[in-house]
Design a protein around this motif. Structure first.
Motif, mmCIF file in Angstrom:
data_model
loop_
_atom_site.group_PDB
_atom_site.id
_atom_site.type_symbol
_atom_site.label_atom_id
_atom_site.label_comp_id
_atom_site.label_asym_id
_atom_site.label_seq_id
_atom_site.Cartn_x
_atom_site.Cartn_y
_atom_site.Cartn_z
ATOM 1 N N PHE A 173 24.122 35.462 14.002
ATOM 2 C CA PHE A 173 23.728 36.167 15.141
ATOM 3 C C PHE A 173 22.593 37.113 14.687
ATOM 4 N N SER A 174 21.736 37.424 15.932
ATOM 5 C CA SER A 174 20.704 38.383 15.666
ATOM 6 C C SER A 174 21.028 39.737 14.879
ATOM 7 N N LEU A 175 22.107 40.099 15.149
ATOM 8 C CA LEU A 175 22.731 41.358 14.889
ATOM 9 C C LEU A 175 23.993 41.039 14.712
ATOM 10 N N ALA A 176 24.777 41.404 13.581
ATOM 11 C CA ALA A 176 26.235 41.557 13.385
ATOM 12 C C ALA A 176 26.475 43.029 12.696
ATOM 13 N N SER A 177 26.785 43.843 13.837
ATOM 14 C CA SER A 177 27.070 45.276 13.476
ATOM 15 C C SER A 177 28.713 45.063 13.143
ATOM 16 N N GLN A 178 29.205 46.334 12.317
ATOM 17 C CA GLN A 178 30.519 46.463 11.901
ATOM 18 C C GLN A 178 31.046 47.868 12.336
ATOM 19 N N LEU A 179 30.826 48.098 13.758
ATOM 20 C CA LEU A 179 31.481 49.479 14.170
ATOM 21 C C LEU A 179 32.938 49.275 14.314
ATOM 22 N N ASP A 180 33.247 50.288 14.177
ATOM 23 C CA ASP A 180 35.038 50.069 14.564
ATOM 24 C C ASP A 180 35.256 50.396 16.089
ATOM 25 N N ALA A 181 36.648 50.149 16.253
ATOM 26 C CA ALA A 181 37.048 49.975 17.454
ATOM 27 C C ALA A 181 36.668 50.959 18.470
ATOM 28 N N ALA A 182 36.702 52.215 18.268
ATOM 29 C CA ALA A 182 36.354 53.470 18.990
ATOM 30 C C ALA A 182 34.961 53.512 19.264
ATOM 31 N N GLU A 183 34.020 52.812 18.449
ATOM 32 C CA GLU A 183 32.519 52.830 18.652
ATOM 33 C C GLU A 183 31.949 51.886 19.648
ATOM 34 N N GLN A 184 32.631 50.572 19.805
ATOM 35 C CA GLN A 184 32.092 49.323 20.318
ATOM 36 C C GLN A 184 31.906 49.552 21.742
ATOM 37 N N ALA A 185 32.624 50.093 22.590
ATOM 38 C CA ALA A 185 32.421 50.162 24.159
ATOM 39 C C ALA A 185 30.934 50.946 24.435
ATOM 40 N N ALA A 186 30.775 52.068 23.505
ATOM 41 C CA ALA A 186 29.740 52.823 23.974
ATOM 42 C C ALA A 186 28.336 52.023 23.332
ATOM 43 N N ALA A 187 28.683 51.297 22.310
ATOM 44 C CA ALA A 187 27.393 50.471 21.803
ATOM 45 C C ALA A 187 27.074 49.487 22.685
ATOM 46 N N LEU A 188 27.919 48.923 23.433
ATOM 47 C CA LEU A 188 27.960 47.974 24.387
ATOM 48 C C LEU A 188 27.226 48.588 25.823
ATOM 49 N N SER A 189 27.596 49.483 26.205
ATOM 50 C CA SER A 189 26.982 50.455 27.252
ATOM 51 C C SER A 189 25.625 50.668 26.983
ATOM 52 N N ASP A 190 25.460 51.319 25.799
ATOM 53 C CA ASP A 190 24.097 51.701 25.301
ATOM 54 C C ASP A 190 23.052 50.544 25.120
ATOM 55 N N ASN A 191 23.599 49.366 25.221
ATOM 56 C CA ASN A 191 22.593 48.064 25.057
ATOM 57 C C ASN A 191 22.144 48.136 23.497
ATOM 58 N N ASN A 192 22.937 48.416 22.632
ATOM 59 C CA ASN A 192 22.761 48.150 21.267
ATOM 60 C C ASN A 192 23.419 46.980 20.498
ATOM 61 N N ILE A 193 24.737 46.383 21.258
ATOM 62 C CA ILE A 193 25.030 45.155 21.115
ATOM 63 C C ILE A 193 25.210 44.236 22.516
ATOM 64 N N ASP A 194 25.303 43.117 22.400
ATOM 65 C CA ASP A 194 25.516 42.315 23.635
ATOM 66 C C ASP A 194 26.926 41.920 23.947
ATOM 67 N N ALA A 195 27.736 41.803 22.550
ATOM 68 C CA ALA A 195 29.213 41.639 22.836
ATOM 69 C C ALA A 195 30.226 42.366 21.919
ATOM 70 N N MET A 196 31.333 42.700 22.044
ATOM 71 C CA MET A 196 32.162 43.348 21.305
ATOM 72 C C MET A 196 33.530 42.385 21.210
ATOM 73 N N ILE A 197 34.170 42.543 20.186
ATOM 74 C CA ILE A 197 35.542 41.872 19.921
ATOM 75 C C ILE A 197 36.589 42.804 19.637
ATOM 76 N N TYR A 198 37.629 42.407 20.260
ATOM 77 C CA TYR A 198 38.811 43.216 20.008
ATOM 78 C C TYR A 198 39.974 42.478 20.296
ATOM 79 N N VAL A 199 40.962 42.587 19.107
ATOM 80 C CA VAL A 199 42.147 41.856 19.037
ATOM 81 C C VAL A 199 43.245 43.133 19.647
ATOM 82 N N VAL A 200 43.660 43.019 20.795
ATOM 83 C CA VAL A 200 44.118 44.076 21.395
ATOM 84 C C VAL A 200 45.147 43.943 22.601
#
Ligand code: GLU
Length: 326
Positions: A173-200
């Motif tokens: 990946f060009s970036l492999a971030s390790q944000l926890d579940a509660a942070e990833q939707a905001a990171a996606l909205s802020d265009n800091n990541i392209d995709a999030m993964i959640y087993v949920v």
């Protein structure tokens, strides 16, 4: 003087009385802690709901329950092993690996004290990508900014297996971030990541947040490598996230998934687990109304599906009383 003596006697009498009446209750009170996940997920609601059912009967059994937010499945296993948590919600694949001492649990060896209590809702591996990311399918991940999840989470654990199967590593990946579940939707909205993964389980607050703040799509996770995983491991099944749950996602999304399971260990008293399962199953209709992901739960599947570790003695006692097991 006399009056003083009298009130002192009355005072110590009151203290003695208070001691007589309160000591047994205090001595018998048991405080139990259930490990959950991020507050945006479903585990948090599982823990809160089980505690709510238990705490309704505290006057009778004296068990008091709390369910704080944690890093997820792997953090819950580690918390139970360390004696910091009494019970925890754990993905069925993580339960299997922890019990057998495989993959990331290999250095600890098998955790033979682990005990299954019941199974909850299904948890599809859920990938959400920004609509402008160019990701149409899971196999488009190479070169993208992907949140692989915090190390204590179940999604990170499952993602490691999937990455191995795909022949990927963090450099894929060009970036492999390790944000926890509660942070990833905001990171996606802020265009800091392209995709999030959640087993949920679905629906949940995190995917709702991601799909309402920006245009984001649920992405299929299919293909020969995934088919091979489902063939090879008993705890993986094909799974579909129904269309219409989230804004802009009216189509069904094909993926694979696990089950959320509720586990404990032999370190926890038989009576505590007995009262826990009794509280849940005697208030079952009320319990199921606490989250839409609980709607289709039924007793039969809950005590048989997705369980690797042996049933806890306290759970087995209650299930036997109900005639559900031999
Ligand atoms: N499956 C996730 C994990 O094990 C948690 C999902 C949830 O919180 O609902 O970390």
């Amino acid at each position: 003087m006399k009056r003083h003596a009298f009130s002192a006697a009355a005072f110590s009498g009151a203290l003695l009385g208070a001691a007589l009446f309160s000591t047994p209750a205090v001595a018998d009170s048991r405080f139990i802690t259930i490990g959950t996940g991020g507050q945006v997920g479903v585990y948090y609601v599982v823990g809160q709901s089980v505690c709510r059912m238990i705490n309704r009967g505290s006057d009778e059994h004296n068990i008091r329950c709390n369910a704080p937010s944690t890093g997820g499945s792997v953090a819950n296993v580690n918390g139970m092993k360390a004696g910091e948590l009494d019970m925890g919600v754990v993905q069925s694949d993580v339960q299997y690996r922890a019990y057998h001492g495989e993959a990331n649990f290999a250095s600890d060896g098998p955790w033979e004290e682990m005990r299954a209590v019941f199974t909850m809702h299904g948890e599809p591996l859920t990938v959400v990508a920004r609509a402008d990311s160019g990701i149409e399918h899971f196999s488009d991940f190479p070169g993208k900014r992907v949140n692989v999840g915090n190390p204590g989470s179940g999604q990170r654990n499952t993602m490691n297996v999937v990455m191995d199967a795909m022949g990927w590593d963090m450099d894929t990946f060009s970036l492999a971030s390790q944000l926890d579940a509660a942070e990833q939707a905001a990171a996606l909205s802020d265009n800091n990541i392209d995709a999030m993964i959640y087993v949920v389980g679905h629906p949940n607050g995190s995917i709702q947040e991601a799909t309402t703040t920006i245009d984001a799509r649920l992405i299929p996770v299919t293909g020969p490598e995934i088919d091979a995983l489902v063939e090879e491991y008993p705890y993986y099944t094909r799974s579909v996230i129904p269309g219409g749950l989230y804004r802009g996602n009216d189509q069904d999304t094909e993926t694979f998934g696990v089950a959320a399971t509720f586990v404990s260990s032999t370190a926890v008293d038989e009576d505590v687990i007995y009262e826990t399962v009794k509280a849940v199953f005697e208030n079952f209709e009320r319990f199921k109304r606490l989250h839409p992901a609980f709607e289709n739960l039924n007793e039969e599947d809950m005590i048989s599906d997705g369980l690797t570790a042996p049933l806890h003695d306290g759970a087995a006692r209650y299930y036997r009383e109900r005639g559900w097991i031999e």
